[in-house]
Write a protein that holds these residues in place. Sequence first.
Motif, PDB file in Angstrom:
ATOM      1  N   VAL A   1       1.199  -0.768  -3.318  1.00  0.00           N
ATOM      2  CA  VAL A   1       0.616  -0.778  -1.853  1.00  0.00           C
ATOM      3  C   VAL A   1       0.571  -2.242  -1.517  1.00  0.00           C
ATOM      4  O   VAL A   1       0.719  -2.466  -0.415  1.00  0.00           O
ATOM      5  CB  VAL A   1      -0.695  -0.186  -2.224  1.00  0.00           C
ATOM      6  CG1 VAL A   1      -1.524  -0.519  -0.695  1.00  0.00           C
ATOM      7  CG2 VAL A   1      -0.678   1.228  -2.352  1.00  0.00           C
ATOM      8  N   LEU A   2       0.227  -3.246  -2.555  1.00  0.00           N
ATOM      9  CA  LEU A   2       0.088  -4.646  -2.118  1.00  0.00           C
ATOM     10  C   LEU A   2       1.437  -5.134  -1.540  1.00  0.00           C
ATOM     11  O   LEU A   2       1.740  -5.951  -0.624  1.00  0.00           O
ATOM     12  CB  LEU A   2      -0.103  -5.453  -3.358  1.00  0.00           C
ATOM     13  CG  LEU A   2      -0.443  -6.920  -3.022  1.00  0.00           C
ATOM     14  CD1 LEU A   2      -1.210  -7.483  -1.996  1.00  0.00           C
ATOM     15  CD2 LEU A   2      -0.620  -7.629  -4.210  1.00  0.00           C
ATOM     16  N   SER A   3       2.662  -4.680  -2.458  1.00  0.00           N
ATOM     17  CA  SER A   3       3.826  -5.185  -2.039  1.00  0.00           C
ATOM     18  C   SER A   3       4.211  -4.409  -0.588  1.00  0.00           C
ATOM     19  O   SER A   3       5.054  -5.213   0.132  1.00  0.00           O
ATOM     20  CB  SER A   3       5.085  -4.728  -2.933  1.00  0.00           C
ATOM     21  OG  SER A   3       5.990  -4.939  -2.802  1.00  0.00           O
ATOM     22  N   MET A   4       3.928  -3.270  -0.348  1.00  0.00           N
ATOM     23  CA  MET A   4       4.360  -2.799   0.911  1.00  0.00           C
ATOM     24  C   MET A   4       3.648  -3.412   2.188  1.00  0.00           C
ATOM     25  O   MET A   4       4.197  -3.700   3.038  1.00  0.00           O
ATOM     26  CB  MET A   4       4.007  -1.084   1.208  1.00  0.00           C
ATOM     27  CG  MET A   4       4.881  -0.152   0.308  1.00  0.00           C
ATOM     28  SD  MET A   4       4.703   1.305   0.298  1.00  0.00           S
ATOM     29  CE  MET A   4       2.950   1.587   0.872  1.00  0.00           C
TER      30      MET A   4
ATOM     31  N   LYS B   1       7.849 -10.737   4.221  1.00  0.00           N
ATOM     32  CA  LYS B   1       8.487 -11.589   3.034  1.00  0.00           C
ATOM     33  C   LYS B   1       7.959 -10.610   1.915  1.00  0.00           C
ATOM     34  O   LYS B   1       7.275  -9.894   1.757  1.00  0.00           O
ATOM     35  CB  LYS B   1       7.739 -12.880   3.043  1.00  0.00           C
ATOM     36  CG  LYS B   1       7.983 -13.774   3.967  1.00  0.00           C
ATOM     37  CD  LYS B   1       7.135 -15.075   4.031  1.00  0.00           C
ATOM     38  CE  LYS B   1       7.506 -15.957   5.177  1.00  0.00           C
ATOM     39  NZ  LYS B   1       7.116 -17.454   5.005  1.00  0.00           N
ATOM     40  N   PRO B   2       8.989 -10.842   0.775  1.00  0.00           N
ATOM     41  CA  PRO B   2       8.655 -10.381  -0.710  1.00  0.00           C
ATOM     42  C   PRO B   2       7.453 -10.927  -1.139  1.00  0.00           C
ATOM     43  O   PRO B   2       7.325 -12.186  -0.946  1.00  0.00           O
ATOM     44  CB  PRO B   2       9.987 -10.654  -1.274  1.00  0.00           C
ATOM     45  CG  PRO B   2      10.444 -11.860  -0.681  1.00  0.00           C
ATOM     46  CD  PRO B   2      10.368 -11.788   0.588  1.00  0.00           C
ATOM     47  N   LEU B   3       6.738 -10.082  -2.130  1.00  0.00           N
ATOM     48  CA  LEU B   3       5.754 -10.539  -2.964  1.00  0.00           C
ATOM     49  C   LEU B   3       6.361 -11.577  -4.033  1.00  0.00           C
ATOM     50  O   LEU B   3       7.379 -11.212  -4.538  1.00  0.00           O
ATOM     51  CB  LEU B   3       5.064  -9.282  -3.453  1.00  0.00           C
ATOM     52  CG  LEU B   3       3.871  -9.624  -4.327  1.00  0.00           C
ATOM     53  CD1 LEU B   3       2.737 -10.243  -3.536  1.00  0.00           C
ATOM     54  CD2 LEU B   3       3.387  -8.287  -4.899  1.00  0.00           C
ATOM     55  N   GLY B   4       5.511 -12.625  -4.106  1.00  0.00           N
ATOM     56  CA  GLY B   4       6.235 -13.616  -5.134  1.00  0.00           C
ATOM     57  C   GLY B   4       5.171 -14.845  -5.243  1.00  0.00           C
ATOM     58  O   GLY B   4       4.275 -14.984  -4.375  1.00  0.00           O
ATOM     59  N   ALA B   5       5.149 -15.411  -6.576  1.00  0.00           N
ATOM     60  CA  ALA B   5       4.356 -16.426  -6.785  1.00  0.00           C
ATOM     61  C   ALA B   5       4.835 -17.864  -7.187  1.00  0.00           C
ATOM     62  O   ALA B   5       4.220 -18.873  -6.887  1.00  0.00           O
ATOM     63  CB  ALA B   5       3.587 -15.960  -8.093  1.00  0.00           C
ATOM     64  N   SER B   6       6.394 -17.963  -7.517  1.00  0.00           N
ATOM     65  CA  SER B   6       6.712 -19.257  -7.684  1.00  0.00           C
ATOM     66  C   SER B   6       6.873 -20.391  -6.809  1.00  0.00           C
ATOM     67  O   SER B   6       6.603 -21.417  -7.059  1.00  0.00           O
ATOM     68  CB  SER B   6       8.051 -19.092  -8.574  1.00  0.00           C
ATOM     69  OG  SER B   6       8.930 -18.289  -7.388  1.00  0.00           O
ATOM     70  N   THR B   7       6.661 -19.796  -5.603  1.00  0.00           N
ATOM     71  CA  THR B   7       6.557 -20.684  -4.531  1.00  0.00           C
ATOM     72  C   THR B   7       5.500 -21.523  -4.449  1.00  0.00           C
ATOM     73  O   THR B   7       5.236 -22.813  -4.342  1.00  0.00           O
ATOM     74  CB  THR B   7       7.221 -20.010  -3.016  1.00  0.00           C
ATOM     75  OG1 THR B   7       8.422 -19.365  -3.136  1.00  0.00           O
ATOM     76  CG2 THR B   7       6.902 -21.241  -1.831  1.00  0.00           C
TER      77      THR B   7
ATOM     78  N   GLY C   1      12.054  -7.210  -5.395  1.00  0.00           N
ATOM     79  CA  GLY C   1      13.363  -7.209  -5.740  1.00  0.00           C
ATOM     80  C   GLY C   1      13.878  -5.900  -6.042  1.00  0.00           C
ATOM     81  O   GLY C   1      14.810  -5.346  -5.561  1.00  0.00           O
ATOM     82  N   THR C   2      13.149  -5.617  -7.278  1.00  0.00           N
ATOM     83  CA  THR C   2      13.556  -4.211  -7.854  1.00  0.00           C
ATOM     84  C   THR C   2      12.965  -3.111  -6.727  1.00  0.00           C
ATOM     85  O   THR C   2      14.040  -2.056  -6.528  1.00  0.00           O
ATOM     86  CB  THR C   2      12.950  -3.813  -9.113  1.00  0.00           C
ATOM     87  OG1 THR C   2      11.485  -4.029  -9.003  1.00  0.00           O
ATOM     88  CG2 THR C   2      13.362  -4.675 -10.151  1.00  0.00           C
ATOM     89  N   LEU C   3      11.965  -2.984  -5.963  1.00  0.00           N
ATOM     90  CA  LEU C   3      11.761  -2.182  -4.875  1.00  0.00           C
ATOM     91  C   LEU C   3      12.945  -1.949  -3.861  1.00  0.00           C
ATOM     92  O   LEU C   3      12.905  -1.085  -3.311  1.00  0.00           O
ATOM     93  CB  LEU C   3      10.391  -2.711  -4.128  1.00  0.00           C
ATOM     94  CG  LEU C   3       9.161  -2.358  -5.140  1.00  0.00           C
ATOM     95  CD1 LEU C   3       7.830  -2.982  -4.246  1.00  0.00           C
ATOM     96  CD2 LEU C   3       9.049  -0.829  -5.277  1.00  0.00           C
TER      97      LEU C   3
END
Length: 188
Positions: A37-40, A48-54, A159-161
């Motif tokens: 749900v968070l990703s959607m 934007k896609p969910l990510g943390a490295s940025t 990415g997998t989604l």
Amino acid sequence: MILQTLSPALTSLAEVNPLEYSGPAWSPYLVGALIGVLSMLTFYFSNKPLGASTAYARAAGMLGNLTAPHHTQRLKYFQDNPPKIGWEFMLVLGVVIGAFVAAWSGNEWTGRLLPLMWQDRFGADSGLLRVLVAFCGGGLMAFGARMAGGCTSGHGISGTLQLAIGSWIAAICFFIGGIVTAMLMYAV
């Protein structure tokens, strides 16, 4: 050779029933659904896609602006991606706070630097070793995430989604790397 090494670990995994976890914990099914749900919502509201490295790269840029502002401002990456507190940074902060809330509400807060599994393998007086291993591992993961164009959450969730082939390859490599590391560190 590798299959012979993996065979005992796979046999012991087959005997574990994840539905009979003895400790208090949040349901992995509920947590997985909430991450979906968070990703959607992230795609919907920010496109934007969910990510943390940025967030870590931008935090490094903010530290660079404090310690060596002229050098940091000349770097191409920070010219294209100005160091600032954005939604990715808040996501990482939310993950830390959420981990605390989950441990506290699930009665799993130990307040210990060294988990029992670590102590069994490396001894009760190996706190400095654990900090060094965590720091070096975090540094290697940050480097790998920047090289791969995304982190475990960026590739493994978003990415997998999206059925991105590169993200599926990255996610498979994350699991292989984790299994190999666990086998080396804990002689599984």
